[in-house]
Design an enzyme around this catalytic site. Structure first.
Site, mmCIF file in Angstrom:
data_model
loop_
_atom_site.group_PDB
_atom_site.id
_atom_site.type_symbol
_atom_site.label_atom_id
_atom_site.label_comp_id
_atom_site.label_asym_id
_atom_site.label_seq_id
_atom_site.Cartn_x
_atom_site.Cartn_y
_atom_site.Cartn_z
ATOM 1 N N GLY B 87 1.065 -1.178 -0.114
ATOM 2 C CA GLY B 87 -0.053 0.012 0.018
ATOM 3 C C GLY B 87 0.789 1.313 0.051
ATOM 4 N N GLY B 88 0.240 2.445 0.435
ATOM 5 C CA GLY B 88 1.031 3.546 0.186
ATOM 6 C C GLY B 88 2.032 3.673 1.424
ATOM 7 N N GLY B 90 2.669 0.847 4.106
ATOM 8 C CA GLY B 90 2.990 -0.591 4.302
ATOM 9 C C GLY B 90 2.800 -1.601 3.273
ATOM 10 C CB VAL B 92 0.728 -7.117 3.877
ATOM 11 C CG1 VAL B 92 0.117 -8.323 4.707
ATOM 12 C CG2 VAL B 92 -0.210 -5.749 4.574
ATOM 13 C CG ASP B 201 -8.312 4.250 3.874
ATOM 14 O OD1 ASP B 201 -8.640 4.786 2.800
ATOM 15 O OD2 ASP B 201 -7.080 3.819 3.715
#
Lengths: 198, 768
Positions: B87-88, B90, B92, B201
């Site tokens: 993501g922006g 983090g 995973v 979000d």
């Protein structure tokens, strides 16, 4: 030094197709941003490199045909527009026409604001990279200060270890880090202004 | 910086602030001191900013590959298997927890130990918030810690599922399945709301749907504790940047109104998600700027999902639109209320958020706005087509939209039941009379509904334009424009664009340019650059500039349009082909100018270039259309025209023949396009003195059809066309030396001239 021209000067010089030096500088400036841009949209390294290549080639073509009108938008927006399309096209070709573009990527490609944000992030990333290189290669900051900074921030040593190694106080170590940060800030601001000009 | 701040009046040592800036915890003494000492706060801020800059620069420099970074510096107790999502902030990974042998998801900050202070703060908050949540619809957090390399991480439940959007794409769920899933999602969000946590979000990527169709919400990275008075909380979430995803953000989130952000922003996001799943598209246009984005959300209630997808029941329309209300007060007060209505809908019970019934009002409107019959089938088609396309303009307020839809449907109904064979007393009704009746309705009955009124004026204006009644068209479109002054940029852009068209048709190119430029401004404002309407206006601007002789300007506008089309539909689309055609015609114009100036060689070169572009466009169209597609017919005609310009008449005629074959098969032998192509072919024949018999037959057909249209519709344009056709026929007969044909065409000329005179004198006596 790698980046010394404003975008305006660079674009002006690009009118001369024989000016290999300026094309190199242009390529150096934008290729890595474009690769990062495509990577961020979920493409792999190889595909991202292809996208960057195709985007730059396409830009050169359009620029020489007089299609790029600076009054109509910034260079970044223009490149994002081309890259966006190249990615769509690339995915389409890769899928042999039958496979639809990955949904997640398609959604991102539809979101103009998101694309701009990615571009800006990548541009910032590139500026910082260039600035760090310049800081190490040409900065007038004394080597011991740089070394203390590296030990602290890059190698992750504690301030106490760094201070001990150099025979200074931890306070001096923090000040060294601060001096490096200030030097870096100046370089970043200057490069930023050169890039912003476009 | 630095020393000037230190050790003044009991200020802490710099090292203490450095530790605090690096994520260390503050002591009560330090916090107390910072609350009162401005210089220490300034120094802390400075250190934090310097650290963030250095962290970002070092991360940029390292450009490290995350999985390699983790392999180099493993997390004790876990074996990292693969990257799952980025993501922006983090990244995973899927990992195996060695002690339990279970698969887990490990989340780390993308920038690792170079993460900025605000990124670390948000990460820590996510750990803190998720750790307190235990719900089957929310991913469970197992533990958090620091890798050997100093990267913070947390391990959480691994869901072997797909994101909500992917699930929708793969499963193609029924409306019932969507409702059921959303009731579960609402239940999970309700649970978080019940613990005072707002997600902030919610988006498709943050909702995973497991193999059994159960949803799992993840990524509480920017969540916030409702009603928190914690000053750090405020600092972290109001740092001047918008947190969240634009497409799903409530207006108050976009406005940065932190004090108004409560659980209802999640309700709004759930509304957007539900809308997308039901309608297959997003409820709001994204706009071009944050201001535009906010305005879209504040001013516009989207059309009901059922207007995009048949089969969406009214209940779900109502639930969606209630959740999407721009005013938080009018939304569901919590995800729990939304869940309740979804459940009621699933159980077949009445939902609580029934919309105000408009059926009474609508029924009354339909009765009021029934219009007289009309027996002109051509007009009927035009009216219906225009009304349908214009119907989309009313999506600005749900109530008005429905009223408008129903009113327009009333008109359509009244027109739709016309039988031209039996319509009473309507055979002698002229276009003008019919339009006047329509205008009366607009003025006398619809003046309370400016949007409807302006749409009908636009329709009428376009009908007039289709019949070349340019003055009447202009008057109507100008009225429509006035009515649309406050209707938002999309409607205003449409009005300017239409006015541009009529001004263009009148030959008032400067005024048309102004109107198109206004349209462009409004349309970009409404839709952003990459939108078909914007491309269309660029295209019209180009065509207008071409008429003024500003060929460079025209090319520039065409290129803009081409780039937008290309971006929207790819490199080989009908639109791009159309642009190639336009650009070719600019070259033809330029070539004609050169030819007139005696610069024959340059002229020829431009024509050759134009010819190649048209061939490219033709190949493009052939690549995407069937062999008999009307666009191929049009393309063949263009190529024929340029070949005529090049003097290659014998090559041109087969092109016209091919064009006619396709056009006749698609549109019938007497359509406008066919008649125009017949004239072009005939003109080429006259020029080359070839196939004159066939040319004469074609031109006679055109002359007769146009004359008949002129007398039927009582309009000038077809009569003028008939006149020039009879004159062309006269020339052919002269070339063929055919006295009887010559007499026939002379008679035709006289007849049409008389009809034109009669029409003009009757028009002048009609005027007040």
């Amino acid at each position: 030094m790698e980046i010394t021209r404003t975008t305006t000067a660079m674009l002006d010089a690009l009118h001369d197709p024989a000016n290999a030096e300026i094309w190199d500088a242009f390529d150096r400036r934008y290729r890595s941003i474009l690769i990062g841009f495509a990577r961020n949209l979920g493409l792999n390294e190889q595909d991202s490199a292809d996208i960057a290549q195709e985007t730059l080639v396409r830009f050169v073509k359009e620029y020489r045909e007089g299609r790029y009108d600076r009054e109509r938008g910034r260079l970044g927006a223009w490149l994002v527009g081309i890259a966006r399309f190249r990615i769509l096209d690339h995915r389409r070709r890769k899928g042999g026409g039958a496979e639809l573009i990955d949904e997640a990527i398609a959604a991102k490609l539809d979101d103009e604001r998101h694309l701009t944000q990615i571009w800006e992030n990548e541009r910032r990333h590139a500026i910082l990279q260039v600035a760090m290189r310049e800081l190490r290669e040409t900065s007038r900051t004394d080597p011991r200060t740089i070394e203390m900074f590296e030990m602290l921030m890059v190698h992750g040593l504690t301030p106490q270890s760094v201070a001990e190694h150099h025979g200074v106080t931890t306070h001096d170590v923090y000040l060294a880090k601060s001096r490096v940060a200030q030097g870096l800030r100046k370089i970043v601001d200057r490069i930023q202004a050169e890039y912003d000009d476009g | 910086m630095g020393d000037a701040h230190e050790s003044i009046g009991g200020c802490p040592d710099r090292a203490e602030l450095e530790i605090l800036a690096s994520g260390g915890t503050s002591t009560p003494e330090l916090s107390g001191h910072l609350a009162h000492c401005a210089s220490c706060r300034a120094l802390l801020k400075e250190i934090t900013e310097e650290n963030d800059l250095l962290g970002s620069a070092l991360f940029a420099e390292s450009n490290s590959n995350d999985i390699e970074r983790i392999e180099d510096q493993p997390i004790d107790g876990y074996e990292v298997l693969r990257e799952l999502h980025r993501g922006g902030q983090g990244v995973v990974f899927v990992a195996r927890q060695i002690s339990t042998n279970r698969t887990v998801a490990i989340k780390m900050l993308l920038q690792g130990r170079f993460a900025t202070s605000s990124q670390r703060m948000r990460f820590d908050r996510e750990v803190e918030l998720v750790a307190g949540l235990r719900h089957s619809g929310i991913v469970t957090l197992y533990e958090s810690g620091t890798s050997r390399g100093g990267d913070v991480y947390f391990a959480m439940e691994y869901v072997d599922g797909t994101t909500l959007d992917q699930w929708h794409e793969r499963v193609r769920p029924s409306v019932g399945e969507v409702s059921d899933l959303f009731a579960k999602i609402c239940s999970a969000v309700r649970y978080a709301h019940g613990r005072g946590i707002i997600h902030r979000d919610l988006k498709p990527g943050n909702i995973l749907v497991g193999p059994m169709g159960h949803p799992h919400i993840l990524d509480f990275g920017i969540a916030r504790v409702a009603n928190s008075g914690d000053p750090e909380e405020t600092m972290a979430t109001e740092a001047g940047q918008f947190l969240g995803t634009f497409a799903y953000a409530a207006p108050e989130q976009l406005e940065g109104a932190a004090d108004r952000v409560d659980v209802r922003v999640d309700v709004f996001a759930l509304g957007v998600l539900l809308y997308e799943m039901l309608a297959g598209c997003r409820p709001f246009e994204m706009g071009d700027s944050l201001a535009e984005l906010i305005r879209n959300r504040l001013d516009r209630i989207p059309p009901a999902p059922s207007s995009h997808a048949a089969g969406v029941p009214l209940d779900l329309d109502v639930i969606c639109l209630k959740a999407l209300s721009p005013d938080p007060e009018r939304r569901y007060a919590s995800a729990g209320e939304m869940e309740e209505d979804l459940q009621r809908h699933l159980d077949g019970r009445p939902i609580l958020a029934r919309a105000d019934s408009t059926s009474y009002v609508l029924g009354r409107l339909i009765r009021r706005h029934k219009v007289p019959f009309l027996a002109l089938a051509t007009i009927v088609v035009l009216v219906i087509a225009s009304l349908i396309s214009l119907g989309f303009l009313y999506a600005e307020a749900e109530h008005e939209r429905r009223v408008a839809d129903e009113t327009l449907r009333g008109f359509q109904d009244s027109i739709g039941i016309i039988n031209p064979q039996t319509g009473q007393g309507t055979h002698d009704m002229s276009v003008g009379e019919y339009i006047r009746i329509m205008e009366d309705h607009v003025v006398s009955e619809l003046d309370e509904q400016p949007r409807v009124g302006s749409a009908l004026l636009t329709t009428l204006g376009l009908i007039e334009l289709a019949f070349d009644e340019v003055d009447k068209s202009q008057a109507l479109l100008e009225q429509a424009l006035v009515l649309r002054r406050d209707s938002g940029p999309a409607a205003l852009g449409e009005a300017y664009h239409n006015l541009g068209r009529v001004l263009f048709r009148k030959g008032q190119y400067d005024n048309a340019l102004d109107s198109y430029r206004n349209a462009l401004r409004e349309r970009i404002d409404a839709h952003g650059t990459f939108h078909p309407d914007v491309a269309m206006t660029y295209q019209h601007l180009g065509s207008t500039l071409r008429r003024t002789g500003d060929y460079d300007g025209a090319l520039s506008e065409f290129i803009q349009a081409e780039l937008i089309w290309e971006s929207l539909y790819g490199p080989s689309s009908e639109q791009v082909a159309g642009l190639l055609n336009n650009r070719a015609w600019v070259l033809v114009d330029q070539a004609r100018e050169y030819a007139a100036a005696g610069r024959d060689e340059e002229s020829r070169s431009l024509l050759e270039d134009a010819h190649f572009r048209l061939l490219d466009a033709s190949a493009m169209i052939r690549g995407i259309a069937s062999a008999n597609d009307y666009r191929i017919g049009r393309s063949e005609r263009s190529i024929g025209q340029v070949l005529v310009e090049l003097g290659r008449l014998e090559e041109a005629i087969p092109r016209f023949d091919e064009s006619l074959r396709i056009q006749i098969s698609r549109q019938g032998a007497q359509s406008d396009g066919v008649l125009r192509t017949m004239l072009l072919r005939a003109s080429a024949c006259i020029q080359g003195g070839i196939e004159l018999d066939k040319a004469a037959r074609d031109v006679r057909v055109v002359a007769e059809v146009r004359e008949q249209q002129g007398s039927e519709f009582q309009t000038e344009a077809p009569l003028k066309s008939a006149l020039s056709s009879w004159r062309m026929l006269e020339e052919i007969h002269r070339l063929r030396d055919d006295p009887s044909g010559l007499a026939e065409s002379t008679e035709g000329i006289r007849r049409v001239e008389l009809a034109l005179e009669r029409l003009r004198s009757s028009a002048s006596t009609d005027e007040p």
